[in-house]
Design an enzyme around this catalytic site. Structure first.
Site, mmCIF file in Angstrom:
data_model
loop_
_atom_site.group_PDB
_atom_site.id
_atom_site.type_symbol
_atom_site.label_atom_id
_atom_site.label_comp_id
_atom_site.label_asym_id
_atom_site.label_seq_id
_atom_site.Cartn_x
_atom_site.Cartn_y
_atom_site.Cartn_z
ATOM 1 N N LEU A 62 87.102 54.086 55.932
ATOM 2 C CA LEU A 62 88.525 53.414 55.936
ATOM 3 C C LEU A 62 88.632 52.097 55.941
ATOM 4 O O LEU A 62 88.240 51.499 56.917
ATOM 5 C CB LEU A 62 89.326 54.157 57.867
ATOM 6 C CG LEU A 62 90.249 55.316 57.463
ATOM 7 C CD1 LEU A 62 88.603 56.761 56.993
ATOM 8 C CD2 LEU A 62 90.060 55.867 58.934
ATOM 9 N N LYS A 110 95.955 54.588 65.395
ATOM 10 C CA LYS A 110 94.277 55.142 65.132
ATOM 11 C C LYS A 110 94.256 56.842 64.591
ATOM 12 O O LYS A 110 93.830 57.244 63.609
ATOM 13 C CB LYS A 110 93.433 54.981 65.986
ATOM 14 C CG LYS A 110 93.325 53.628 66.297
ATOM 15 C CD LYS A 110 92.789 52.608 65.080
ATOM 16 C CE LYS A 110 92.348 50.990 64.825
ATOM 17 N NZ LYS A 110 91.557 50.588 65.471
ATOM 18 N N GLN A 136 89.350 50.697 70.781
ATOM 19 C CA GLN A 136 87.787 50.282 71.185
ATOM 20 C C GLN A 136 86.873 50.411 72.709
ATOM 21 O O GLN A 136 86.000 50.197 72.283
ATOM 22 C CB GLN A 136 87.117 49.316 70.485
ATOM 23 C CG GLN A 136 87.592 49.973 68.776
ATOM 24 C CD GLN A 136 87.551 48.940 67.490
ATOM 25 O OE1 GLN A 136 86.349 47.755 68.081
ATOM 26 N NE2 GLN A 136 88.458 48.323 66.930
ATOM 27 N N CYS A 178 88.097 28.250 42.746
ATOM 28 C CA CYS A 178 86.733 28.758 43.616
ATOM 29 C C CYS A 178 85.670 29.141 42.240
ATOM 30 O O CYS A 178 86.371 29.004 41.200
ATOM 31 C CB CYS A 178 86.817 30.017 44.391
ATOM 32 S SG CYS A 178 87.618 31.264 43.305
#
Length: 488
Positions: free
Chosen positions: A183, A265, A296, A460
């Site tokens: 994920l 989640k 978490q 860059c």
């Protein structure tokens, strides 16, 4: 032709004979697959404790870089190979290669033999060691803890001198472990967790829940492609994009405020399990780290896990944030991650750090669960090899400029560390330094100082981040932004 000798990761050597043979065979195949993207006809031959590789001189550096990032390889040895007649002939070849490397150092000679010979490895070590010691006055032999090791191999009538050793990625060859579905959000955590699963030998597919529109998706596609291209290119994988904004809207409308983060989640896990089952994938991978954010905690992770029976792997569970950032810097995803907003964190207010499972399940009764199946059915599926072309096509409207004029201002968006290593100096053109992760907030101020009539050219080193940042500025209404390509 240039020769490399590949040494396996130590854990491969301790496997049973049948497993070791299978791992080595798969590593050989992976090496071939990766090198064929660089050199049309690489020569790759597996042996019991090493793999021989030969590539063209033209592609030496690119092949070496690729080999050092293939999972399962512990070391890559640059080798010169030649025939020999006797010990004196060996010394004649060895001395010019190693004399300069042992000046003012202690050294020892290490010889590995294959084949039948009328001498031992120790005989040759003593002879070559004595010759080197006599030829370099400031060097001395030291059999333990020497400053430098002269590595030689004798294979039949061939002498192999290991001119240089390069550290490999380690881990297991890809596809020795089962497929996983990562994920990925494009941030520090999901990029590092994806990398760790690739390194562990899992063919890692990517599932992206889009919470931030096209800008977010472009950035995540580039991260996923970078990880695959650098570490996992031996196998094709899938990138699945799910528009999760309808799910977020449903959560905002129907879920208790303090539980929104955990419920989001859980919805992601449910959707991820549906996608994984569709493609025969047995496990999800997330970038969660214990205690890093409110969702978490041990209690909340347990509540999240109850949303599915599928295994959820969390490679970062014990790591501090700085450890994760350091790894992102090491593998090259730090610059991408700095530009990715943390969309998951914007919907919870006063989040519950110990959400009761019963309360979460009760509040989810207000949620339209058919919506999860709907967004999964509407998901976009990509082959990973297509992502770069698609991402480049999406930023094709951004013009690249190499010839400068007085209307141009070059904006160097590299990190301060990159600027210090390779300063950008241009004659007669102003260079402004704004790190890309500050550009969105500082660009309006820059235009106010320098003038709206100017054209701003973003620079860059590889051109990837400058294209992405130019597109994001275009979508914010700044149309006088282009990309600067430095002429070689």
């Amino acid at each position: 032709m240039v020769k490399f000798v590949i040494k396996f990761h130590a854990e491969i050597a301790i496997k049973s004979k049948s497993v070791r043979k299978r791992f080595i065979k798969m590593l050989e195949s992976n090496v071939k697959n990766v090198l064929r993207r660089i050199d049309e006809k690489p020569w790759v031959q597996r042996n019991w404790d090493y793999i021989d590789v030969k590539v063209s001189e033209e592609h030496k550096d690119a092949c070496l870089e690729a080999l050092c990032h293939i999972p399962g390889i512990a070391q890559v040895h640059e080798v010169t190979q030649s025939s020999y007649t006797n010990f004196d002939d060996i010394c004649r070849q060895v001395l010019p290669v190693y004399q300069s490397q042992i000046v003012n150092k202690t050294f020892r000679v290490k010889v590995k033999r294959r084949g039948n010979h009328d001498f031992t490895s120790i005989d040759l070590e003593r002879y070559v060691g004595g010759a080197l010691n006599q030829s370099v006055e400031s060097a001395s032999v030291k059999l333990k803890d020497a400053d430098f090791i002269v590595d030689l191999e004798v294979d039949g009538d061939q002498l192999l001198m290991i001119a240089k050793k390069h550290k490999g990625l380690g881990g297991f060859p890809i596809a020795t472990q089962e497929d996983t579905l990562s994920l990925i959000s494009g941030g520090f955590d999901s990029g590092v967790s994806s990398y760790l699963m690739i390194r562990k030998g899992s063919r890692t597919h990517y599932l992206f829940f889009n919470l931030g529109g096209s800008q977010h998706e472009i950035g995540v596609k580039q991260v996923a492609y970078y990880l695959w291209d650098k570490f996992g290119a031996s196998h094709r994988v899938k990138f699945i994009s799910v528009d999760f904004q309808p799910v977020v809207a449903e959560i905002l409308e129907n879920i208790d405020s303090g539980l929104m983060g955990v419920v989001l989640k859980r919805m992601m896990v449910r959707a991820g399990a549906m996608v994984a089952e569709r493609f025969g994938i047995k496990a999800l991978v997330t970038g969660e780290s214990l205690g890093q954010v409110s969702s978490q905690t041990v209690t909340n992770l347990n509540v999240i896990d109850r949303a599915t029976d599928m295994l959820i792997i969390r490679p970062l569970i014990h790591l501090d944030k700085q450890d994760i950032i350091d790894t992102a810097r090491l593998i090259g995803t730090e610059d991408f991650a700095k530009t990715m907003p943390e969309y998951c964190g914007v919907i919870s207010q006063r989040p519950n750090v110990a959400a009761p499972l019963a309360k979460v399940e009760a509040t989810e009764q207000n949620f339209n669960m058919h919506l999860i199946e709907q967004v999964v059915n509407d998901a976009s599926l990509y082959d990973i090899k297509e992502l770069k072309e698609q991402a480049d096509a999406e930023v094709s409207e951004v013009e690249a400029v190499s010839d400068l004029s007085d209307k141009h201002i070059v904006v160097d968006i590299r990190s301060p560390e990159e600027e210090d290593e390779e300063p950008l100096e241009l004659d007669d053109t102003q260079v402004v330094h704004i790190p890309f992760f500050k550009l969105a907030n500082n660009f309006a101020e820059l235009m106010a100082e320098q003038g709206k009539e100017k054209e701003y050219l973003l620079y860059c080193k590889k051109g990837v981040m400058s294209k992405l940042q130019a597109l994001l500025l275009h979508e914010s209404g700044y149309k006088n932004v282009r990309v600067f390509h430095l002429k070689k």
